[in-house]
Design a protein around this motif. Structure first.
Motif, PDB file in Angstrom:
ATOM      1  N   GLY A 129     -11.618 -19.114   5.425  1.00  8.86           N
ATOM      2  CA  GLY A 129     -12.514 -18.287   5.977  1.00  8.86           C
ATOM      3  C   GLY A 129     -11.556 -17.068   6.437  1.00  8.86           C
ATOM      4  N   SER A 130     -10.145 -17.130   6.654  1.00  7.52           N
ATOM      5  CA  SER A 130      -9.563 -16.217   7.401  1.00  7.52           C
ATOM      6  C   SER A 130      -8.999 -15.080   6.332  1.00  7.52           C
ATOM      7  CB  SER A 130      -8.224 -16.676   8.022  1.00  7.52           C
ATOM      8  OG  SER A 130      -8.523 -17.620   9.020  1.00  7.52           O
ATOM      9  N   VAL A 131      -8.851 -13.759   7.091  1.00  8.76           N
ATOM     10  CA  VAL A 131      -8.376 -12.806   6.290  1.00  8.76           C
ATOM     11  C   VAL A 131      -7.126 -12.052   6.904  1.00  8.76           C
ATOM     12  CG1 VAL A 131      -9.161 -10.199   5.414  1.00  8.76           C
ATOM     13  CG2 VAL A 131     -10.978 -12.029   5.763  1.00  8.76           C
ATOM     14  N   VAL A 132      -6.232 -11.865   6.205  1.00 11.37           N
ATOM     15  CA  VAL A 132      -4.780 -11.341   6.521  1.00 11.37           C
ATOM     16  C   VAL A 132      -4.857  -9.968   5.642  1.00 11.37           C
ATOM     17  CG1 VAL A 132      -2.513 -11.690   6.877  1.00 11.37           C
ATOM     18  CG2 VAL A 132      -3.683 -13.563   7.172  1.00 11.37           C
ATOM     19  N   CYS A 133      -4.638  -8.806   6.553  1.00 16.60           N
ATOM     20  CA  CYS A 133      -4.975  -7.604   5.774  1.00 16.60           C
ATOM     21  C   CYS A 133      -3.382  -7.045   5.309  1.00 16.60           C
ATOM     22  CB  CYS A 133      -5.525  -6.439   6.534  1.00 16.60           C
ATOM     23  SG  CYS A 133      -7.246  -6.920   6.731  1.00 16.60           S
ATOM     24  N   SER A 134      -3.269  -5.801   4.804  1.00 16.08           N
ATOM     25  CA  SER A 134      -2.165  -5.222   4.178  1.00 16.08           C
ATOM     26  C   SER A 134      -1.072  -5.071   5.465  1.00 16.08           C
ATOM     27  CB  SER A 134      -2.440  -3.929   3.495  1.00 16.08           C
ATOM     28  OG  SER A 134      -3.170  -2.999   4.558  1.00 16.08           O
ATOM     29  N   GLY A 135       0.235  -5.305   4.951  1.00 18.07           N
ATOM     30  CA  GLY A 135       1.159  -5.143   6.041  1.00 18.07           C
ATOM     31  C   GLY A 135       1.356  -5.906   7.079  1.00 18.07           C
TER      32      GLY A 135
END
Length: 228
Positions: A129-135
């Motif tokens: 359920g984790s989110v790792v965004c751009s950059g």
């Protein structure tokens, strides 16, 4: 011929359908992550977005990019296929946990989304359920718990641990060997120095520099960060 078709079917990858919870800013940033994953070849499709009270402007923004608004959360859960996975894209850690519990209780599984431009070091482990965004930059031996949000261009240093429902806001720097306990939110462009512990349910203000351990449930602001 039928035997051949059955054999080939086993090699056809199953598409994962994902619903995003939250139509506001981070919900649409999470859409960016999923769309980038799809463009990079991931077998993912976006089912749509859930939100109990979306603003008109956010509904327009979803419509402009061809994303379906699926209605209120409880109504959708009552009728949806549990094969659809979910991502709760709500910045507030406590609200995020409450919403995740609804989906878990109903038998849905969380999806984990990592933007293709994120730099991920070796021995990286993340909960569902984790989110790792751009950059974002995540160094070696980093552990993320469940439903952690790492916003754009945030940095997580080596051997750090982010427990469940932590939010790391844009351009923040978590130095090496830091422990960030559950339900903590680290504000934009803040810095946490090496080896420190930020206890559970803390808020680190935007631009703060944390130079010592932070007790639980504190709001820490300033340079160096202070709390009462």
């Amino acid at each position: 011929m039928p035997r051949c078709r059955r054999s080939l079917a086993r090699w056809i990858p199953q598409m994962t359908s994902v619903v995003i919870v939250g139509a506001s800013g981070f919900g649409r940033e999470t859409l960016d992550v999923l769309e980038a994953m799809i463009a990079a070849g991931s077998d993912v499709e976006i089912a749509g977005v859930l939100d109990d009270g979306p603003s008109n402007i956010n509904l327009e923004r979803l419509a402009d990019r061809g994303i379906s608004y699926l209605g209120r959360i409880d109504d959708w859960i009552a009728h949806a296929d549990v094969s659809v996975q979910y991502l709760v894209a709500i910045g507030n850690p406590v609200i995020r946990q409450m919403l995740c519990a609804k989906f878990d209780l109903a038998g849905f599984e969380p999806f984990t989304a990592i933007h293709p431009t994120a730099i991920i070091g070796s021995r990286f482990v993340t909960g569902a359920g984790s989110v790792v965004c751009s950059g974002a930059v995540i160094s070696t031996n980093v552990q993320l718990g469940k439903h952690v949000h790492v916003n754009p261009v945030a940095t997580i240093g080596h051997d750090s641990i982010l427990q469940d429902y932590v939010s790391i806001n844009p351009a923040s720097v978590i130095s090496g060997e830091v422990l960030v306990e559950s339900y903590t939110l680290v504000g934009a462009k803040s810095i946490v120095l090496q080896g420190l512990t930020i206890s559970e349910k803390c808020t680190i203000g935007a631009g703060a520099v944390v130079t010592k351990n932070v007790p639980s449930s504190k709001v820490a602001v300033g340079v160096p960060a202070r709390w009462s």
